[in-house]
Design a protein around this motif. Sequence first.
Motif, PDB file in Angstrom:
ATOM      1  N   ASP A 104     -12.390 -40.526   7.890  1.00  0.00           N
ATOM      2  CA  ASP A 104     -12.463 -39.144   7.413  1.00  0.00           C
ATOM      3  C   ASP A 104     -13.353 -38.944   6.194  1.00  0.00           C
ATOM      4  O   ASP A 104     -13.394 -37.851   5.644  1.00  0.00           O
ATOM      5  N   PHE A 105     -14.049 -39.966   5.756  1.00  0.00           N
ATOM      6  CA  PHE A 105     -14.982 -39.795   4.634  1.00  0.00           C
ATOM      7  C   PHE A 105     -16.029 -40.900   4.658  1.00  0.00           C
ATOM      8  O   PHE A 105     -15.869 -41.925   5.329  1.00  0.00           O
TER       9      PHE A 105
ATOM     10  N   GLU B 297       2.886 -37.037  10.989  1.00  0.00           N
ATOM     11  CA  GLU B 297       1.937 -36.254  10.202  1.00  0.00           C
ATOM     12  C   GLU B 297       1.983 -36.681   8.742  1.00  0.00           C
ATOM     13  O   GLU B 297       3.043 -36.997   8.201  1.00  0.00           O
ATOM     14  N   ARG B 298       0.842 -36.701   8.106  1.00  0.00           N
ATOM     15  CA  ARG B 298       0.755 -37.085   6.697  1.00  0.00           C
ATOM     16  C   ARG B 298       1.664 -36.234   5.813  1.00  0.00           C
ATOM     17  O   ARG B 298       1.861 -35.045   6.055  1.00  0.00           O
ATOM     18  N   ASN B 299       2.193 -36.879   4.786  1.00  0.00           N
ATOM     19  CA  ASN B 299       2.939 -36.220   3.702  1.00  0.00           C
ATOM     20  C   ASN B 299       4.293 -35.661   4.125  1.00  0.00           C
ATOM     21  O   ASN B 299       4.902 -34.908   3.370  1.00  0.00           O
TER      22      ASN B 299
ATOM     23  N   LYS C 101      -7.087 -38.747   6.890  1.00  0.00           N
ATOM     24  CA  LYS C 101      -6.626 -37.367   7.036  1.00  0.00           C
ATOM     25  C   LYS C 101      -6.078 -37.058   8.423  1.00  0.00           C
ATOM     26  O   LYS C 101      -5.078 -36.374   8.572  1.00  0.00           O
ATOM     27  N   GLY C 102      -6.740 -37.503   9.470  1.00  0.00           N
ATOM     28  CA  GLY C 102      -6.381 -37.122  10.828  1.00  0.00           C
ATOM     29  C   GLY C 102      -5.352 -38.042  11.450  1.00  0.00           C
ATOM     30  O   GLY C 102      -4.665 -38.795  10.760  1.00  0.00           O
ATOM     31  N   PRO C 103      -5.217 -38.007  12.780  1.00  0.00           N
ATOM     32  CA  PRO C 103      -4.262 -38.867  13.478  1.00  0.00           C
ATOM     33  C   PRO C 103      -4.522 -40.344  13.195  1.00  0.00           C
ATOM     34  O   PRO C 103      -5.665 -40.767  13.022  1.00  0.00           O
TER      35      PRO C 103
ATOM     36  N   PHE D  22      -7.332 -37.800  -2.250  1.00  0.00           N
ATOM     37  CA  PHE D  22      -6.370 -36.714  -2.408  1.00  0.00           C
ATOM     38  C   PHE D  22      -7.046 -35.408  -2.816  1.00  0.00           C
ATOM     39  O   PHE D  22      -6.555 -34.322  -2.501  1.00  0.00           O
ATOM     40  N   ALA D  23      -8.186 -35.504  -3.504  1.00  0.00           N
ATOM     41  CA  ALA D  23      -8.939 -34.292  -3.826  1.00  0.00           C
ATOM     42  C   ALA D  23      -9.552 -33.700  -2.554  1.00  0.00           C
ATOM     43  O   ALA D  23      -9.472 -32.486  -2.317  1.00  0.00           O
TER      44      ALA D  23
END
Length: 467
Positions: free
Chosen positions: A120-121, A290-292, A342-344, A412-413
Amino acid sequence: MKNKIILLLFLGVCCFSCDTKSKQVSEENSEAVSTFQVPVEYYTLDNGLKVILSQDKSSPTAIVAAYYNIGFRIEPKDRTGFAHLFEHMMFQGSKNLGKMEFIKLVQSNGGVLNGSTRFDFTNYFEIVPAHKLETMLWAEADRMRGLDITQENLTNQQGVVKNEVKVNVLNQPYGGFPWLDMPQYANTNWYNAHNFYGDLKDLDAANLEDVSSFFKTYYAPNNAAISVVGDFDMTETKAWIEKYFGNIPSAEIPDQPDISEPRQEEEKSFVKDDALANKPAIAVAYHMPERNTPEFYAMGLLDQILIQGDNALLQEKLVNELGYTSNVSGGINYLGNMFNYKGPMQIMFDLTYDTETSKEQVLTAIDDVIATVSEGVTQKMLDQAVVKMRSSLYDNIGGNSGFGRADLLCSFALFDDDPARINSLEDEFKKITPEIVNKTVSEYLRKGNRTILTVNPLLATNTKNSN
């Protein structure tokens, strides 16, 4: 930050007052550890660039990390491997730094650097002596402002990346297993399931127009975050960031495609032939919550219970008790950690085993371990997992001269617009109860949520047949 507790063992009788003082010191140290907070100052420039500053005066070094909100997952459908190819392009020269001069600049100033492409980055970082911080901020801003995009540079890096694919994947035993392979088998959405390293024909098809468009779209300040960690002056550093990054124009960022995955209802099983492997191997993956969410943190603790460390249940069963393998590897997110995606995602583990052992024997042992946690995770098991998680978390935050901290702050940003989350992670794990863990086991460690990938070792088969 790790506190060292020195235990002084005396032969003889220690007076009560000394014992009391010792307890007071121990309690103060414990409280200091439990209340430790990563310093976080977070703001956004007018052009949309997210900035995170975190001072650490423990050593005279500074880290600059630049993270762009583009990874393997959302690269163009007809350009697989393009995000990774572009990572290489970022070292080929910018307005004021020629080909490979960025690397020379960092190394000649006593620093180290790297870059990587993740789900994701895409990230770039430099660790330098503190007095060279301004130079690194200028250099990162210079290539964010504009690359030297030429056919020569593109052709050169296409060759480099294709050679990397051949060396690291195609011509290696267990090449791409399971980190590259499993997402392609476990996921159904193309964005999560395509070959992230890239098909060679897609790498060849990239042209200058692709590179220019990709840079203008995804390498804009409003699609990025930078973090500075280490020994620096806050006011001075803010001024430098404004000076070098503040007037880089923002861009129109396209809406992110749908990267969601449907609930998996039935177990999947695949076999990969490997002409260079001399032992069979197996990888088992389960889709993550899912995250978080509470279940997400519960799965982090299950990772500690099942996979991480010598006392992990899979290690005890498959290595210590049955001797099927010498090691069980795994975790959440093979290309990072459980926080910087971020994703799955899947939680996964893998191992090699002797040809005398059958796949069925290995799976039976794995099923026995999963059945153990399915019967119920106790508070004692959970308490031990929290201790292990806490140790892992702070190793990560303090690791690689502080880069682990910079990584989480930028992640996290980008993903949550909340880098201060770094200070609430431990508390989130402590909130998890056996009831939450058992609910998570029931939903996410079920066979219908599982994908199994085995390696068929053709080298071992051919050797056996020749004898």
